[in-house]
Design a protein around this motif. Structure first.
Motif, mmCIF file in Angstrom:
data_model
loop_
_atom_site.group_PDB
_atom_site.id
_atom_site.type_symbol
_atom_site.label_atom_id
_atom_site.label_comp_id
_atom_site.label_asym_id
_atom_site.label_seq_id
_atom_site.Cartn_x
_atom_site.Cartn_y
_atom_site.Cartn_z
ATOM 1 N N ASP A 53 0.954 -1.236 0.051
ATOM 2 C CA ASP A 53 -0.015 -0.113 -0.016
ATOM 3 C C ASP A 53 1.023 1.147 -0.202
ATOM 4 O OD1 ASP A 53 -1.719 2.148 0.532
ATOM 5 O OD2 ASP A 53 -2.835 1.112 2.024
ATOM 6 N N SER A 54 1.472 1.719 -1.187
ATOM 7 C CA SER A 54 2.299 2.793 -1.454
ATOM 8 C C SER A 54 1.779 3.962 -0.751
ATOM 9 C CB SER A 54 2.675 2.931 -2.970
ATOM 10 O OG SER A 54 3.146 1.872 -3.240
ATOM 11 N N ALA A 55 0.570 4.221 -0.939
ATOM 12 C CA ALA A 55 -0.134 5.519 -0.276
ATOM 13 C C ALA A 55 0.172 5.550 1.324
ATOM 14 C CB ALA A 55 -1.629 5.783 -0.773
ATOM 15 N N ARG A 58 3.540 6.040 2.203
ATOM 16 C CA ARG A 58 4.200 7.345 1.731
ATOM 17 C C ARG A 58 3.743 8.246 2.966
ATOM 18 N NH1 ARG A 58 1.929 8.377 -2.800
ATOM 19 N NH2 ARG A 58 3.808 7.881 -3.958
ATOM 20 N N ALA A 59 2.404 8.081 3.774
ATOM 21 C CA ALA A 59 1.911 8.766 4.466
ATOM 22 C C ALA A 59 2.755 8.749 5.849
ATOM 23 C CB ALA A 59 0.492 8.613 4.699
ATOM 24 N N ALA A 94 6.538 4.957 -2.892
ATOM 25 C CA ALA A 94 6.212 5.579 -1.633
ATOM 26 C C ALA A 94 7.073 6.615 -0.994
ATOM 27 C CB ALA A 94 5.929 4.467 -0.371
ATOM 28 N N SER A 98 7.770 12.059 -0.401
ATOM 29 C CA SER A 98 7.990 11.630 0.983
ATOM 30 C C SER A 98 8.318 12.838 1.852
ATOM 31 C CB SER A 98 8.646 10.446 1.331
ATOM 32 O OG SER A 98 9.904 10.553 1.135
#
Length: 183
Positions: A53-55, A58-59, A94, A98
């Motif tokens: 889950d790249s999103a 990244r978060a 991600a 960043s």
């Protein structure tokens, strides 16, 4: 703030142990609640997520300054190269936007391009992807992971360890400050 990927594993947990005394906030990324409970507490906040889950990844990256990255091993019952390439690419995706200022990338001695070289080519690709992010990166190519020798525990209990090393080979063990002669 630091981010440690694979914080519940052998290498990641050692990184956490090393960083914890500094007192700075650490986000310990793990893949299960069980692993989270083993690392959570004090200045360490466990974050359970799927690296695919790249999103979401990244978060978390956006909350830190520096990250220790390793590519988690795929389940041995799968096409490990294909699965590990997916996770390497997701982690690299991600990194985009960043805001991280520094990366430490865990790889292995001998990482290289090529077919039929197992995870050596996957880790080489992981290194290249991290470097392509534009974030300054230090790549740690450790020579030996002793957990790779776990399969030799049972034969060792019976008095024999078969290795590919020649009989007079001296195996460096810099982490403990000494070497052992193989037999």
């Amino acid at each position: 703030m630091y981010i440690v990927l694979g914080a519940g594993g052998n290498v990641g947990s050692r990184v956490i142990e090393t960083l914890r005394p500094a007192g700075e906030k650490i986000f310990a990324l793990v893949h299960s609640e069980q692993k989270a409970s083993a690392v959570d507490g004090g200045n360490v906040e466990a974050v359970v997520l799927d690296v695919l889950d790249s999103a979401a990844l990244r978060a978390v990256f956006q909350r830190g300054r520096r990250a220790f990255l390793l590519n988690p091993p795929a389940h041995s019952g799968t096409d490990t190269n294909a699965e590990e390439l997916k996770t390497a690419r997701s982690i690299a995706t991600a990194l985009t936007d960043s805001g991280l200022e520094k990366l430490v990338v865990q790889s292995t001695y001998g990482a290289r391009q090529g077919d039929g070289v197992g995870d050596l080519s996957v880790l080489y690709e992981f290194e290249r992807l991290a470097e392509a992010s534009g974030i300054p990166a230090a790549v740690n190519r450790a020579a030996y992971y002793y957990t790779n020798l776990d399969m030799l525990l049972e034969p060792a209990r019976k008095g024999m360890i078969t290795t590919a090393f020649p009989e007079d080979f001296i195996l460096p063990n810099l982490a403990n400050g000494f070497s052992r002669r193989s037999r």
